[in-house]
Design a protein around this motif. Structure first.
Motif, PDB file in Angstrom:
ATOM      1  N   ASN A 178      -0.046 -26.580  33.795  1.00 54.13           N
ATOM      2  CA  ASN A 178       0.855 -27.982  33.650  1.00 54.13           C
ATOM      3  C   ASN A 178       2.099 -27.298  33.005  1.00 54.13           C
ATOM      4  OD1 ASN A 178      -1.102 -29.796  34.082  1.00 54.13           O
ATOM      5  ND2 ASN A 178      -1.771 -29.966  32.433  1.00 54.13           N
ATOM      6  N   LEU A 179       2.632 -26.165  33.025  1.00 52.32           N
ATOM      7  CA  LEU A 179       3.686 -25.673  32.696  1.00 52.32           C
ATOM      8  C   LEU A 179       4.843 -25.294  33.740  1.00 52.32           C
ATOM      9  CD1 LEU A 179       2.461 -23.139  29.930  1.00 52.32           C
ATOM     10  CD2 LEU A 179       2.996 -25.588  29.685  1.00 52.32           C
ATOM     11  N   ASP A 180       6.204 -25.562  33.254  1.00 54.55           N
ATOM     12  CA  ASP A 180       7.109 -24.910  34.350  1.00 54.55           C
ATOM     13  C   ASP A 180       7.394 -23.634  34.237  1.00 54.55           C
ATOM     14  OD1 ASP A 180       8.687 -24.469  31.966  1.00 54.55           O
ATOM     15  OD2 ASP A 180       9.892 -26.213  31.732  1.00 54.55           O
ATOM     16  N   SER A 181       8.199 -22.982  35.141  1.00 57.77           N
ATOM     17  CA  SER A 181       8.094 -21.487  35.012  1.00 57.77           C
ATOM     18  C   SER A 181       8.870 -20.806  33.995  1.00 57.77           C
ATOM     19  CB  SER A 181       9.039 -21.138  36.356  1.00 57.77           C
ATOM     20  OG  SER A 181      10.487 -21.657  36.356  1.00 57.77           O
ATOM     21  N   SER A 182       9.594 -21.574  33.341  1.00 57.20           N
ATOM     22  CA  SER A 182      10.086 -20.642  31.849  1.00 57.20           C
ATOM     23  C   SER A 182       9.073 -20.627  30.878  1.00 57.20           C
ATOM     24  CB  SER A 182      11.263 -21.514  31.496  1.00 57.20           C
ATOM     25  OG  SER A 182      11.678 -20.810  30.293  1.00 57.20           O
ATOM     26  N   SER A 183       7.906 -21.814  30.822  1.00 59.56           N
ATOM     27  CA  SER A 183       7.195 -21.826  29.756  1.00 59.56           C
ATOM     28  C   SER A 183       5.887 -21.162  30.254  1.00 59.56           C
ATOM     29  CB  SER A 183       6.740 -23.398  29.525  1.00 59.56           C
ATOM     30  OG  SER A 183       7.841 -24.242  29.112  1.00 59.56           O
ATOM     31  N   THR A 184       5.821 -20.997  31.460  1.00 55.96           N
ATOM     32  CA  THR A 184       4.589 -20.299  32.074  1.00 55.96           C
ATOM     33  C   THR A 184       4.627 -18.645  31.733  1.00 55.96           C
ATOM     34  OG1 THR A 184       4.057 -21.557  33.988  1.00 55.96           O
ATOM     35  CG2 THR A 184       3.716 -19.165  33.879  1.00 55.96           C
ATOM     36  N   GLU A 185       6.135 -18.088  31.774  1.00 53.75           N
ATOM     37  CA  GLU A 185       6.407 -16.772  31.299  1.00 53.75           C
ATOM     38  C   GLU A 185       6.275 -16.473  29.906  1.00 53.75           C
ATOM     39  OE1 GLU A 185       7.269 -14.079  33.300  1.00 53.75           O
ATOM     40  OE2 GLU A 185       6.688 -15.359  34.738  1.00 53.75           O
ATOM     41  N   ASP A 186       6.692 -17.681  29.034  1.00 54.20           N
ATOM     42  CA  ASP A 186       6.382 -17.493  27.488  1.00 54.20           C
ATOM     43  C   ASP A 186       5.194 -17.301  27.378  1.00 54.20           C
ATOM     44  OD1 ASP A 186       9.262 -17.780  27.177  1.00 54.20           O
ATOM     45  OD2 ASP A 186       9.242 -19.885  26.747  1.00 54.20           O
ATOM     46  N   VAL A 187       4.098 -18.156  27.925  1.00 54.01           N
ATOM     47  CA  VAL A 187       2.717 -17.985  27.528  1.00 54.01           C
ATOM     48  C   VAL A 187       2.058 -16.726  27.950  1.00 54.01           C
ATOM     49  CG1 VAL A 187       0.464 -18.976  27.940  1.00 54.01           C
ATOM     50  CG2 VAL A 187       2.335 -20.662  27.356  1.00 54.01           C
ATOM     51  N   LEU A 188       2.420 -16.285  29.191  1.00 53.26           N
ATOM     52  CA  LEU A 188       1.994 -15.086  29.720  1.00 53.26           C
ATOM     53  C   LEU A 188       2.463 -14.107  29.100  1.00 53.26           C
ATOM     54  CD1 LEU A 188       2.085 -15.836  33.544  1.00 53.26           C
ATOM     55  CD2 LEU A 188       0.274 -15.651  32.009  1.00 53.26           C
ATOM     56  N   ASP A 189       3.879 -13.895  28.520  1.00 54.80           N
ATOM     57  CA  ASP A 189       4.213 -12.884  27.457  1.00 54.80           C
ATOM     58  C   ASP A 189       3.261 -12.888  26.337  1.00 54.80           C
ATOM     59  OD1 ASP A 189       6.243 -12.249  29.258  1.00 54.80           O
ATOM     60  OD2 ASP A 189       7.698 -13.258  28.316  1.00 54.80           O
ATOM     61  N   LEU A 190       2.977 -14.159  25.829  1.00 56.09           N
ATOM     62  CA  LEU A 190       2.187 -14.133  24.680  1.00 56.09           C
ATOM     63  C   LEU A 190       0.693 -13.535  24.772  1.00 56.09           C
ATOM     64  CD1 LEU A 190       1.668 -15.119  21.675  1.00 56.09           C
ATOM     65  CD2 LEU A 190       1.334 -17.529  22.613  1.00 56.09           C
ATOM     66  N   LEU A 191       0.259 -14.012  25.887  1.00 54.35           N
ATOM     67  CA  LEU A 191      -1.101 -13.311  26.307  1.00 54.35           C
ATOM     68  C   LEU A 191      -0.955 -11.719  26.446  1.00 54.35           C
ATOM     69  CD1 LEU A 191      -2.594 -15.791  28.780  1.00 54.35           C
ATOM     70  CD2 LEU A 191      -3.150 -15.504  26.428  1.00 54.35           C
ATOM     71  N   ASP A 192       0.189 -11.599  26.891  1.00 55.27           N
ATOM     72  CA  ASP A 192       0.410  -9.630  27.085  1.00 55.27           C
ATOM     73  C   ASP A 192       0.483  -9.186  25.737  1.00 55.27           C
ATOM     74  OD1 ASP A 192       0.491  -9.735  29.831  1.00 55.27           O
ATOM     75  OD2 ASP A 192       2.847  -9.737  29.756  1.00 55.27           O
ATOM     76  N   GLU A 193       1.031  -9.860  24.731  1.00 53.27           N
ATOM     77  CA  GLU A 193       1.207  -9.473  23.481  1.00 53.27           C
ATOM     78  C   GLU A 193      -0.262  -9.466  22.892  1.00 53.27           C
ATOM     79  OE1 GLU A 193       4.019 -11.736  21.249  1.00 53.27           O
ATOM     80  OE2 GLU A 193       5.630 -11.473  22.744  1.00 53.27           O
ATOM     81  N   LEU A 194      -0.836 -10.473  22.967  1.00 56.14           N
ATOM     82  CA  LEU A 194      -2.289 -10.237  22.370  1.00 56.14           C
ATOM     83  C   LEU A 194      -3.301  -9.283  22.887  1.00 56.14           C
ATOM     84  CD1 LEU A 194      -3.025 -14.047  22.286  1.00 56.14           C
ATOM     85  CD2 LEU A 194      -2.405 -12.623  20.500  1.00 56.14           C
ATOM     86  N   HIS A 195      -3.200  -8.993  24.435  1.00 57.59           N
ATOM     87  CA  HIS A 195      -3.875  -8.085  24.706  1.00 57.59           C
ATOM     88  C   HIS A 195      -3.448  -6.663  24.205  1.00 57.59           C
ATOM     89  CE1 HIS A 195      -4.031  -4.785  28.171  1.00 57.59           C
ATOM     90  NE2 HIS A 195      -5.384  -5.140  27.709  1.00 57.59           N
ATOM     91  N   GLU A 196      -2.094  -6.394  23.999  1.00 59.96           N
ATOM     92  CA  GLU A 196      -1.445  -5.158  23.520  1.00 59.96           C
ATOM     93  C   GLU A 196      -2.267  -4.738  22.077  1.00 59.96           C
ATOM     94  OE1 GLU A 196       2.521  -5.477  24.545  1.00 59.96           O
ATOM     95  OE2 GLU A 196       2.267  -5.176  26.361  1.00 59.96           O
ATOM     96  N   ALA A 197      -2.146  -5.926  21.355  1.00 60.16           N
ATOM     97  CA  ALA A 197      -2.630  -6.080  20.190  1.00 60.16           C
ATOM     98  C   ALA A 197      -4.228  -5.860  19.973  1.00 60.16           C
ATOM     99  CB  ALA A 197      -2.453  -7.172  19.128  1.00 60.16           C
ATOM    100  N   GLY A 198      -4.907  -5.660  21.322  1.00 55.93           N
ATOM    101  CA  GLY A 198      -6.312  -5.504  21.159  1.00 55.93           C
ATOM    102  C   GLY A 198      -7.412  -6.433  21.409  1.00 55.93           C
ATOM    103  N   ARG A 199      -6.856  -7.741  21.782  1.00 57.53           N
ATOM    104  CA  ARG A 199      -7.689  -8.890  22.133  1.00 57.53           C
ATOM    105  C   ARG A 199      -8.364  -8.633  23.268  1.00 57.53           C
ATOM    106  NH1 ARG A 199      -8.806 -12.396  17.822  1.00 57.53           N
ATOM    107  NH2 ARG A 199      -6.984 -12.226  16.290  1.00 57.53           N
ATOM    108  N   THR A 200      -9.371  -9.250  23.572  1.00 62.96           N
ATOM    109  CA  THR A 200     -10.035  -9.197  24.909  1.00 62.96           C
ATOM    110  C   THR A 200      -9.886 -10.572  25.378  1.00 62.96           C
ATOM    111  OG1 THR A 200     -12.025  -8.034  24.031  1.00 62.96           O
ATOM    112  CG2 THR A 200     -12.324  -9.172  26.142  1.00 62.96           C
ATOM    113  N   ILE A 201      -9.051 -10.722  26.691  1.00 57.29           N
ATOM    114  CA  ILE A 201      -8.829 -11.994  27.322  1.00 57.29           C
ATOM    115  C   ILE A 201      -9.500 -12.002  28.702  1.00 57.29           C
ATOM    116  CG2 ILE A 201      -6.788 -13.183  28.303  1.00 57.29           C
ATOM    117  CD1 ILE A 201      -5.158 -11.728  26.237  1.00 57.29           C
TER     118      ILE A 201
END
Length: 234
Positions: A178-201
């Motif tokens: 439900n997000l535009d392209s800019s918001s999509t990138e923001d949320v995917l960047d956040l998931l990247d950060e969570l993964h790099e911090a050790g989260r299982t996604i």
């Protein structure tokens, strides 16, 4: 030599059949999947491929007709409804396409809800909710209601809510749908950060560019895993 990460999710021979009268439809056919702690996995497939059914089983929202699902070594199939509810509340953080935020509540109250269900004290709930919102970059939006936030910010609130119980697994179902392209990138960047911090996604998506952000991509077709490959970002 560093030991391999422990398996967090182990699905063996998972079959799911829906019955309505004399009609039977099998949505999953003997699926075998293992996800290690700290992995970032995307599950792709066309409509009717079984990915939503698999997501519901992974999230303990439904149970398999046959096969075994172990979450952190525990056999989910043998759990009571009360035990499954506790797993959903404490071990799994859900992020959905529709956000599922309560419009009358400010961001921090939405984020604290899983802690309310878990019986956490009021002061601790507030502290953890604020810390979780800080973690996703919304420390200055604590008192904003969903209607006062953009779509991307609302999804960040939803991610903060998913994180507030410190779950073993983040399960994201079409989180950018439900997000535009800019918001999509923001949320995917956040998931990247969570993964790099050790989260299982585990990310459910039908979009190739979204799946490519994961480190591993599973493709379903007609209820079976037809490929298991490294993502572009790996």
């Amino acid at each position: 030599m560093t030991p391999d990460p422990s398996p967090l999710l182990e699905l063996t021979g998972i079959t799911k059949t829906y019955r309505s009268g004399t009609l039977e439809v099998t949505a999953l056919h003997g699926v075998d999947v293992t996800v290690a702690e700290g992995e970032y996995v995307a599950i792709m497939g066309p409509s009717g491929s079984g990915k939503s059914t698999l997501m519901h089983i992974l999230g303990c929202l439904d149970v398999a007709t046959a096969g075994t699902y172990r979450l952190a070594g525990a056999d989910v199939g043998g759990m009571s409804e009360e035990e499954l509810a506790a797993v959903r509340n404490q071990r799994i953080g859900f992020v959905f396409q529709q956000f599922h935020l309560l419009p009358s509540m400010p961001a921090w109250r939405n984020v604290e809800l899983p802690l309310c269900y878990a019986g956490t004290g009021r002061a601790e709930r507030r502290r953890r909710a604020e810390a979780s919102l800080e973690r996703v970059g919304l420390g200055e939006r604590l008192a904003h209601r969903p209607g006062e936030l953009s779509g991307g910010q609302q999804q960040r609130v939803a991610v903060a809510r998913a994180l507030v119980t410190d779950p073993a697994l983040i399960l994201a179902d079409e989180p950018t749908g439900n997000l535009d392209s800019s918001s999509t990138e923001d949320v995917l960047d956040l998931l990247d950060e969570l993964h790099e911090a050790g989260r299982t996604i585990v990310l459910i998506t039908h979009e190739q560019d979204v799946a490519a952000r994961a480190r591993r991509v599973l493709r379903l077709h007609d209820g079976e895993v037809v490929s298991d490959t490294a993502g572009v970002a790996s």
